[in-house]
Design a protein around this motif. Sequence first.
Motif, PDB file in Angstrom:
ATOM      1  N   TYR A 174       1.116  -1.087   0.345  1.00 17.74           N
ATOM      2  CA  TYR A 174       0.210  -0.040   0.546  1.00 17.74           C
ATOM      3  C   TYR A 174       0.875   1.280  -0.004  1.00 17.74           C
ATOM      4  CZ  TYR A 174      -4.009  -2.608   1.390  1.00 17.74           C
ATOM      5  OH  TYR A 174      -5.112  -3.701   1.659  1.00 17.74           O
ATOM      6  N   ILE A 177      -3.944   1.274  -3.514  1.00 16.99           N
ATOM      7  CA  ILE A 177      -4.169  -0.060  -3.148  1.00 16.99           C
ATOM      8  C   ILE A 177      -4.298  -0.617  -3.935  1.00 16.99           C
ATOM      9  CG2 ILE A 177      -5.848  -0.796  -0.704  1.00 16.99           C
ATOM     10  CD1 ILE A 177      -4.696   0.977   0.072  1.00 16.99           C
ATOM     11  N   ARG A 214       3.341   0.518   2.976  1.00 10.37           N
ATOM     12  CA  ARG A 214       2.760  -0.505   3.904  1.00 10.37           C
ATOM     13  C   ARG A 214       3.082  -1.632   3.443  1.00 10.37           C
ATOM     14  NH1 ARG A 214      -1.365  -3.864   6.168  1.00 10.37           N
ATOM     15  NH2 ARG A 214      -3.052  -3.089   5.776  1.00 10.37           N
ATOM     16  N   PHE A 248       7.780   5.691   6.715  1.00 10.71           N
ATOM     17  CA  PHE A 248       7.870   6.424   5.648  1.00 10.71           C
ATOM     18  C   PHE A 248       9.329   7.225   5.388  1.00 10.71           C
ATOM     19  CE2 PHE A 248       4.095   9.622   6.449  1.00 10.71           C
ATOM     20  CZ  PHE A 248       3.420   8.908   7.169  1.00 10.71           C
ATOM     21  N   TYR A 268       1.125  -3.576   9.510  1.00  6.05           N
ATOM     22  CA  TYR A 268      -0.380  -2.414   9.551  1.00  6.05           C
ATOM     23  C   TYR A 268       0.612  -1.243   9.902  1.00  6.05           C
ATOM     24  CZ  TYR A 268      -3.403  -6.405  11.100  1.00  6.05           C
ATOM     25  OH  TYR A 268      -3.727  -7.610  10.446  1.00  6.05           O
ATOM     26  N   ILE A 269       1.719  -0.731  10.217  1.00 15.30           N
ATOM     27  CA  ILE A 269       1.959   0.429  10.371  1.00 15.30           C
ATOM     28  C   ILE A 269       3.073   0.644   9.096  1.00 15.30           C
ATOM     29  CG2 ILE A 269       3.409   1.868  11.996  1.00 15.30           C
ATOM     30  CD1 ILE A 269       1.108   0.465  12.960  1.00 15.30           C
ATOM     31  N   PRO A 270       2.671   2.298   8.712  1.00 17.17           N
ATOM     32  CA  PRO A 270       3.498   2.434   7.626  1.00 17.17           C
ATOM     33  C   PRO A 270       4.686   3.109   7.774  1.00 17.17           C
ATOM     34  CG  PRO A 270       1.850   4.036   8.263  1.00 17.17           C
ATOM     35  CD  PRO A 270       1.554   3.151   8.586  1.00 17.17           C
ATOM     36  N   PHE A 315       1.789   5.731  -0.289  1.00 16.16           N
ATOM     37  CA  PHE A 315       0.837   7.137   0.215  1.00 16.16           C
ATOM     38  C   PHE A 315       1.847   8.208   0.365  1.00 16.16           C
ATOM     39  CE2 PHE A 315      -1.932   4.593   2.809  1.00 16.16           C
ATOM     40  CZ  PHE A 315      -1.163   3.438   2.555  1.00 16.16           C
ATOM     41  N   LYS A 347      -3.524   7.666  -2.237  1.00 16.15           N
ATOM     42  CA  LYS A 347      -2.559   6.504  -2.068  1.00 16.15           C
ATOM     43  C   LYS A 347      -2.958   4.824  -3.435  1.00 16.15           C
ATOM     44  CE  LYS A 347      -7.724   5.134  -0.113  1.00 16.15           C
ATOM     45  NZ  LYS A 347      -8.006   4.337   1.737  1.00 16.15           N
TER      46      LYS A 347
END
Lengths: 117, 116
Positions: free
Chosen positions: A32, A51, A94, A107, A103-105, A34, A49
């Motif tokens: 995923y 997906i 992610r 950066f 579950y945590i993006p 962003f 984003k």
Amino acid sequence: AQSVAQPEDQVNVAEGNPLTVKCTYSVSGNPYLFWYVQYPNRGLQFLLKYITGDNLVKGSYGFEAEFNKSQTSFHLKKPSALVSDSALYFCAVRDTGGTGGSYIPTFGRGTSLIVHP
Amino acid sequence: NAGVTQTPKFRVLKTGQSMTLLCAQDMNHEYMYWYRQDPGMGLRLIHYSVGEGTTAKGEVPDGYNVSRLKKQNFLLGLESAAPSQTSVYFCASSHGQGSSGANVLTFGAGSRLTVL
């Protein structure tokens, strides 16, 4: 493990010219992806984003990004830059699958976009 | 429509002092996060929470503690501040997994902390 790289610390472009801010990623499953923008002395704001589905994603303020799985890239683009687009841009990823799913993006370090009048 | 609110916005501490940063969100988000932003380092995750009463360590948790006693609040504590903790701190929140809004983070405006 998931990671994201923004190879350029700064991008300079003249107003009215097209702009590209680069992002590459590494994941073990499907990504995923962003883009966020940060204006001076402000928090980050979500731009767009990816997906699933269409590789070309359109977002806020005329920005778009293209997902390229073979090149593991998700570059941010805009056809005609504005001085008001000058800001710090962050790519995030992610990993949705495999043993490295999270579950945590994560950066990137951010790219400073400067649009000259 | 407040979103994510961080207090205080600015704080100056002396080495060894303690303080708490408060983050409040009014969007009924399950997940909450604390990041720090330093020049050239981008955003680094300190701690996060996937629900009321739960917390987990991120990339740079040392020197920080967190608590999430209520769903809408996420507190970041510095027990004994060090100059290396001088930074801008951002709180964020998001829907949990399974939601169509999952994965998109809403950020607060930031808290600038200086440790002398």
